[in-house]
Enzyme design. Structure first.
Site, PDB file in Angstrom:
ATOM      1  CG  ASP A 274      43.410  41.980  41.555  1.00 57.97           C
ATOM      2  OD1 ASP A 274      43.048  43.141  41.835  1.00 57.97           O
ATOM      3  OD2 ASP A 274      42.670  41.151  40.998  1.00 57.97           O
TER       4      ASP A 274
ATOM      5  CE  LYS B 105      37.875  39.923  43.565  1.00 58.84           C
ATOM      6  NZ  LYS B 105      37.139  39.148  42.560  1.00 58.84           N
TER       7      LYS B 105
ATOM      8  CB  SER C  18      41.518  39.398  37.644  1.00 60.70           C
ATOM      9  OG  SER C  18      41.596  39.615  39.010  1.00 60.70           O
ATOM     10  CG  HIS C  19      44.002  36.390  39.776  1.00 57.82           C
ATOM     11  ND1 HIS C  19      42.686  36.634  39.470  1.00 57.82           N
ATOM     12  CD2 HIS C  19      44.173  35.061  39.710  1.00 57.82           C
ATOM     13  CE1 HIS C  19      42.076  35.482  39.238  1.00 57.82           C
ATOM     14  NE2 HIS C  19      42.955  34.506  39.373  1.00 57.82           N
TER      15      HIS C  19
ATOM     16  CG  ASP D  42      38.868  42.664  41.421  1.00 58.16           C
ATOM     17  OD1 ASP D  42      40.059  42.317  41.469  1.00 58.16           O
ATOM     18  OD2 ASP D  42      38.005  42.078  40.729  1.00 58.16           O
ATOM     19  NE  ARG D  43      41.698  38.064  42.928  1.00 63.45           N
ATOM     20  CZ  ARG D  43      41.910  36.763  42.845  1.00 63.45           C
ATOM     21  NH1 ARG D  43      42.921  36.210  43.502  1.00 63.45           N
ATOM     22  NH2 ARG D  43      41.131  35.997  42.108  1.00 63.45           N
TER      23      ARG D  43
ATOM     24  CG  ASP E  67      40.701  43.253  38.169  1.00 65.73           C
ATOM     25  OD1 ASP E  67      41.429  42.658  38.989  1.00 65.73           O
ATOM     26  OD2 ASP E  67      39.492  42.990  38.029  1.00 65.73           O
TER      27      ASP E  67
HETATM   28  C1  VG1 Z   1      39.009  33.189  41.511  1.00 70.15           C
HETATM   29  C2  VG1 Z   1      38.674  33.292  42.981  1.00 70.15           C
HETATM   30  C3  VG1 Z   1      37.293  33.886  43.160  1.00 70.15           C
HETATM   31  C4  VG1 Z   1      37.230  35.246  42.456  1.00 70.15           C
HETATM   32  C5  VG1 Z   1      37.634  35.092  41.003  1.00 70.15           C
HETATM   33  C6  VG1 Z   1      37.725  36.420  40.291  1.00 70.15           C
HETATM   34  O1  VG1 Z   1      38.099  32.340  40.867  1.00 70.15           O
HETATM   35  O2  VG1 Z   1      38.754  32.032  43.603  1.00 70.15           O
HETATM   36  O3  VG1 Z   1      36.996  34.000  44.528  1.00 70.15           O
HETATM   37  O4  VG1 Z   1      35.936  35.773  42.522  1.00 70.15           O
HETATM   38  O5  VG1 Z   1      38.923  34.479  40.913  1.00 70.15           O
HETATM   39  O6  VG1 Z   1      38.627  37.257  40.936  1.00 70.15           O
HETATM   40  P1  VG1 Z   1      38.421  30.803  40.521  1.00 70.15           P
HETATM   41  O7  VG1 Z   1      37.218  30.319  39.769  1.00 70.15           O
HETATM   42  O8  VG1 Z   1      39.685  30.780  39.765  1.00 70.15           O
HETATM   43  O9  VG1 Z   1      38.575  30.117  41.851  1.00 70.15           O
HETATM   44  V1  VG1 Z   1      39.354  38.492  40.097  1.00 70.15           V
HETATM   45  O10 VG1 Z   1      40.219  39.375  41.112  1.00 70.15           O
HETATM   46  O11 VG1 Z   1      39.605  37.737  38.761  1.00 70.15           O
HETATM   47  O12 VG1 Z   1      38.190  39.440  39.365  1.00 70.15           O
HETATM   48 CO    CO Z   2      40.841  41.042  40.165  1.00 70.43          CO
END
Ligand code: VG1
Ligand code: CO
Length: 544
Positions: free
Chosen positions: A278, A377, A113-114, A282-283, A280
């Site tokens: 982001d 998302k 993801s991010h 979804d953000r 992948d």
């Molecule tokens: C973070 C965010 C959470 C989100 C998760 C996955 O998790 O706070 O709200 O669902 O990333 O997002 P954490 O446990 O680091 O707070 V993504 O865009 O990775 O799929």
């Molecule tokens: Co993501």
């Protein structure tokens, strides 16, 4: 082609976090590491033989190799058919849509993801279930249990498959279909939003937008949607070619990591609307001209205006937000007379609510918004939702948010992240807070009186499953909140997140700078949490 059975030993660190298993690339590159986890998934899922799976990833470093390995393990395990995106690249929301449309058994999503990518960056794997959403905790727990006892995996020997363009292959007895993942996604969006009105807005010559894909997965989708289908001028999409290392950047759409876009929207001759997504896809981050929309406000604004969008014109059944997300959406829900659910962090907790029709829209403070159209998302969906509202209302982003605050009051909101701090002191801090909250209720700190304090525990209203230890909540009688949580997606040390929220009904005070408005709570968070001492940091790494 023959099926080989390879002896292996368990790894002790394959516990999925907030969103799947995330580790650095070198960890995934250890012999058998990836193979063990994939075999553990197949060992855990009953009745997967002969079924269809969807596979794809965000295109980061190691995506291609991992997909080839996954295809061979899937073929050796009797999977019937696999749909895989061209180049092995599919956004997380698009995978969710493909699982649902094709009645697939599930999907394997390759993404961190991010988190940054590249040879020294991060990689990740997540299993999604039949509804298209991330596997719930009972399944991720079972996969983890399996990784601790696994002794062998099955893999087909043979050449790699060519993923460069759509076509079909046989791998042993398994069918592999390399597909165009963009077109079905565009079609799905066409069914939800008023494309005619959005197109009229984008081609009016009076409205300019910028979409920054941060060199990550949404580029091809954004070109297809905005520049091709909706007629926005060339150059509307920035950084639209997915790169294995995201151009060396951090594919996280927030004010710190998407700074190029922020500079454009806060600069001279700024466009009317800016958005980023982001790694992948979804953000989403939403910006107006000289204006930032917090994700919590965004969820509230979308909820209040959902009736303007064709896909939701008959109303929404409910809204759900993760616990640390501000209560702005709760106020809208109360006015609309619909239910509002508070879930633990992570999209997997929304799945049951969406499946049961209890919630239509969902959101997280971490730049995540989505709806019942899929079970993840969806970054570009949120961008289109905003464009649809802008096209119908004919107001600016800032006007829309300000009049929303006028009507509902403003929830000042900020998240302070302390990234990659030492693990042990961070854990000790949380352990101390877990004890402390037991008798905080009724305590007075200056002007603040504690209304409730706990370690958040969630009972799923659909299946009654209980998820404990989801973050320390301290709520005050004036509606303010302080929340402490450790990240479940970070891969180095610990990442402490401190979430701060206060409520201001008085419109004459809505212009105060967010950090100033929250200063008393920031100070109180330090007093209660002893953050400096526990993290060894004077300042947060990222403030959003
Ligand atoms: C973070 C965010 C959470 C989100 C998760 C996955 O998790 O706070 O709200 O669902 O990333 O997002 P954490 O446990 O680091 O707070 V993504 O865009 O990775 O799929
Ligand atoms: Co993501």
């Amino acid at each position: 082609m023959t099926i080989e059975t390879v002896a292996t030993k368990p790894f002790s660190d394959q516990k999925p976090g907030t969103s799947g298993l995330r580790k650095s690339v070198p960890v995934f590159q250890q012999p058998h590491y990836l193979e063990n986890f994939i075999q553990a998934i197949f060992n855990t899922l009953d009745g997967i033989e002969g079924q269809t799976l969807v596979v794809g990833g965000d295109g980061r470093y190691y995506n291609r190799q991992a997909i080839q390995t996954i295809l061979k393990i899937a073929a050796a395990n009797g999977i019937g058919r696999i749909l895989v995106g061209t180049d092995g690249i599919v956004s997380t929301p698009a995978i969710s849509g493909l699982i649902r449309e094709n009645n697939a058994f599930g999907g394997i999503v390759l993404s961190a993801s991010h988190n940054p990518g590249g040879p020294e960056g991060d990689f990740g794997i997540k299993y999604n279930v039949t509804n298209g959403g991330p596997a719930p905790e009972n399944i991720t727990d079972a996969i983890y249990a399996e990784t601790k006892v696994i002794s062998s995996y099955k893999i087909l020997s043979g050449a790699d498959i060519n993923l460069d363009r759509p076509s079909s292959f046989k791998l042993g007895t398994m069918d592999v279909e390399v597909i165009d993942a963009v077109t079905p996604y565009v079609k799905m969006m066409e069914k939800i939003f008023d494309f005619d009105r959005i197109q009229a807005l984008l081609t009016s010559g009076k409205f300019k937008m910028c979409m920054d894909s941060l060199h990550a997965v949404t580029g091809p989708y954004a070109y297809a949607l905005f520049e091709q289908r909706l007629g926005a001028p060339k150059g509307t999409v920035l950084n639209g070619i997915p790169l294995e290392d995201f151009g060396g950047g951090h594919p996280d759409p927030n004010l710190v990591y998407a700074h190029d876009l922020v500079e454009i929207l806060f600069g001279q001759e700024a466009p009317d609307f800016g958005a980023a997504s982001d790694g992948d896809g979804d953000r989403n981050m939403i910006l107006g001209q000289n204006f930032f929309v917090t994700p919590s406000d965004s969820l509230a604004v979308l909820t209040a205006n959902a009736h303007l969008v064709p896909g939701y014109q008959n109303g929404i059944t409910g809204v759900a937000r993760s616990m640390p997300t501000s209560a702005a959406a709760d106020r809208v829900a109360a006015k609309l007379g619909i239910d509002c659910y508070e879930t633990p962090t992570g999209w997997k907790f929304f799945g049951n609510l969406l499946d049961a029709g209890k919630a239509t829209l969902c959101g997280e403070e971490s730049f995540g918004t989505g709806s019942n159209h899929i079970r993840e998302k969806d970054g570009l969906w949120a961008v289109l939702f905003w464009l649809n509202i802008l096209a119908v209302k004919g107001e600016s982003v800032e006007e829309i948010v300000r009049s929303h605050w006028q009507e509902f009051g403003r929830n000042f909101y900020s998240r302070h992240d302390y990234e990659e701090v030492a693990l042990e002191p961070a854990k000790e801090m949380m352990a101390r807070l877990q004890k402390l909250v037991l008798d905080l209720k009724g305590k007075q700190f200056g002007n603040y009186e504690v209304e409730y304090a706990d370690d958040f525990s969630y009972t799923d209203p659909v299946d009654d499953s209980v998820s404990k230890n989801q973050g320390i909540r301290i709520g005050f009688t004036d509606g303010s909140r302080i929340i402490f949580r450790l990240s479940g997606t970070g891969t180095k040390g610990a990442t402490l997140r401190v979430y701060l929220e206060s409520y201001e009904p008085d419109a004459s005070k809505h212009d105060i700078d967010t950090q100033k408005a929250l200063q008393p709570l920031i100070d109180l968070a330090e007093e209660i949490g002893q953050i400096r001492q526990s993290t060894g940091r004077e300042q947060p790494t990222v403030i959003t």
